[in-house]
Design an enzyme around this catalytic site. Structure first.
Site, short mmCIF file in Angstrom:
data_model
loop_
_atom_site.label_atom_id
_atom_site.label_comp_id
_atom_site.label_asym_id
_atom_site.label_seq_id
_atom_site.Cartn_x
_atom_site.Cartn_y
_atom_site.Cartn_z
N ARG A 20 0.85 -1.18 0.00
CA ARG A 20 0.00 0.00 0.00
C ARG A 20 0.89 1.24 0.00
O ARG A 20 2.10 1.17 0.19
CB ARG A 20 -0.93 0.02 1.21
CG ARG A 20 -0.26 -0.37 2.49
CD ARG A 20 -0.80 0.31 3.70
NE ARG A 20 -0.71 1.75 3.60
CZ ARG A 20 0.42 2.44 3.84
NH1 ARG A 20 1.55 1.81 4.14
NH2 ARG A 20 0.42 3.75 3.73
N ARG A 60 -7.03 -0.62 -7.84
CA ARG A 60 -7.36 0.45 -6.89
C ARG A 60 -7.44 1.75 -7.68
O ARG A 60 -6.42 2.26 -8.16
CB ARG A 60 -6.32 0.57 -5.77
CG ARG A 60 -6.27 -0.63 -4.84
CD ARG A 60 -5.58 -0.30 -3.54
NE ARG A 60 -6.43 0.54 -2.70
CZ ARG A 60 -6.01 1.13 -1.57
NH1 ARG A 60 -4.75 0.97 -1.18
NH2 ARG A 60 -6.82 1.86 -0.85
N GLN A 101 -3.34 2.26 10.10
CA GLN A 101 -2.03 2.34 9.47
C GLN A 101 -1.05 3.21 10.27
O GLN A 101 0.15 2.97 10.25
CB GLN A 101 -2.14 2.88 8.04
CG GLN A 101 -2.81 1.93 7.06
CD GLN A 101 -4.28 2.26 6.87
OE1 GLN A 101 -4.95 2.69 7.80
NE2 GLN A 101 -4.79 2.05 5.67
N ASP A 160 -2.49 10.29 -2.33
CA ASP A 160 -2.68 9.28 -3.36
C ASP A 160 -2.96 9.89 -4.71
O ASP A 160 -2.75 9.26 -5.74
CB ASP A 160 -3.81 8.33 -2.97
CG ASP A 160 -3.39 7.37 -1.86
OD1 ASP A 160 -3.03 6.24 -2.18
OD2 ASP A 160 -3.40 7.78 -0.69
#
Length: 330
Positions: free
Chosen positions: A48, A91, A195, A236
């Site tokens: 990730r 994703r 996370q 992102d």
């Protein structure tokens, strides 16, 4: 301080990842060859972080084509469009995934069948090396933002576990630590998959950097008490006007930082900037399973977006491998 979050297996025949689903209790390294394994690792967050996903996609595409084509370039070329499409769909929000895949597609268009597989492997390794260099550059450019004694709040994980190098948002922190500066980091727990608590706290404590975990809901109070000098988060996707998609909860941190006059920086490689997307309203936000929220009463639905969008007006500055930049981006 090296964390092998994503790279090649020793024989370069597989994508090697550190499976982040098991951290911090267990450091499980896995070698992936089949395309379905790479896609599953990306979807399930075994690997990730936008830069790491891009590296994983490039290496995963190269090794799966080599394995499934029997070493035949013409067969690999026939498989390439389908494999690329499946990877990009894994994703949708993280722009580095599509960026890396399209980079290999462009290369393939200009390469003959005889050299195709080797060219894809070389380009995948170049993408990995560039990611390492990108992290180092972000550390250098971001070092002036982190004076001795700085107290920094971060959300989610944008460190070595999210890249092939030392990270994006955490790169200036590692650079400051290497320069002998005292740094205190507050890591938001980052619900629902934690996370910050599981990953950011693990890698910073491993490096000897003082880190404290706090519940997401406590961040605003910490900012109000003047216990934070600056906020640094990753991204992102950054749109042409500077809107930022990052792990859900980032928007709330940005609002609280603005309310209490604390600088809010976004750190991401230039490849995360997506000038083809005009604003945050145009970003496809991934929604994930309600299972991630824990056990719910029967029949109760869940709204579980993986990301939110922070408007550009709340961002103090954008730290990239090209330095501090300002929107609009073209």
């Amino acid at each position: 301080m090296h964390i092998p979050s994503v790279g090649w297996s020793p024989d370069t025949g597989a994508l090697r990842i550190l499976d982040q689903r098991f951290l911090p209790e267990r450091e499980l390294v896995r070698d992936l060859v089949a395309l379905s394994e790479t896609i599953d690792a990306i979807r399930t967050l075994a690997v990730r972080g936008a830069p790491a996903i891009g590296v994983a996609a490039a290496i995963g595409l190269a090794v799966s084509l080599a394995a499934d084509s029997g070493g035949q370039g013409s067969t690999a070329r026939a498989l390439l469009p389908e494999y690329a499409s499946r990877l990009v769909d894994a994703r949708p929000t993280a722009v580095n995934l599509a960026w890396a895949v399209h980079r290999l597609l462009r290369l393939a268009a200009d390469t003959d069948d005889e050299r195709l597989l080797e060219a894809l492997r070389v380009e995948a390794e170049v993408i990995r090396q560039e990611d390492v260099q990108m992290c180092a550059a972000m550390g250098r450019h971001g070092l002036p933002l982190v004076p001795d004694g700085a107290r920094i709040l971060t959300h989610c994980n944008a460190g070595a576990l999210a890249t092939a190098g030392t990270g994006t948002a955490l790169a200036p922190i590692y650079a400051a630590h290497a320069a002998g500066r005292l740094v205190t980091v507050y890591a938001n727990e980052t619900r629902p998959l934690r996370q910050g608590a599981r990953l950011t706290a693990w890698e910073l404590s491993r490096a000897g950097i003082h880190v404290t975990v706090l519940p997401d809901g406590a961040a605003a109070s910490l900012l109000a008490q003047r216990q934070v000098d600056l906020v640094i988060v990753g991204a992102d996707r950054i749109t042409a006007n500077g809107d930022v998609a990052n792990k859900v909860g980032t928007y709330g941190v940005a609002l609280a930082a603005r309310a209490h006059a604390v600088p809010f920086y976004v750190a991401a490689p230039w490849s995360t900037i997506d000038p083809a997307t005009a604003t945050g309203a145009d970003i496809v936000i991934e929604h994930r399973s309600s299972d991630e929220l824990g056990e719910l009463p029967p029949g109760v639905p869940a709204w579980n977006p993986a990301f939110d969008v922070t408007p550009h007006k709340l961002v103090t500055g954008y730290l990239t491998d090209r330095g501090l930049v300002t929107p609009p981006f073209a």
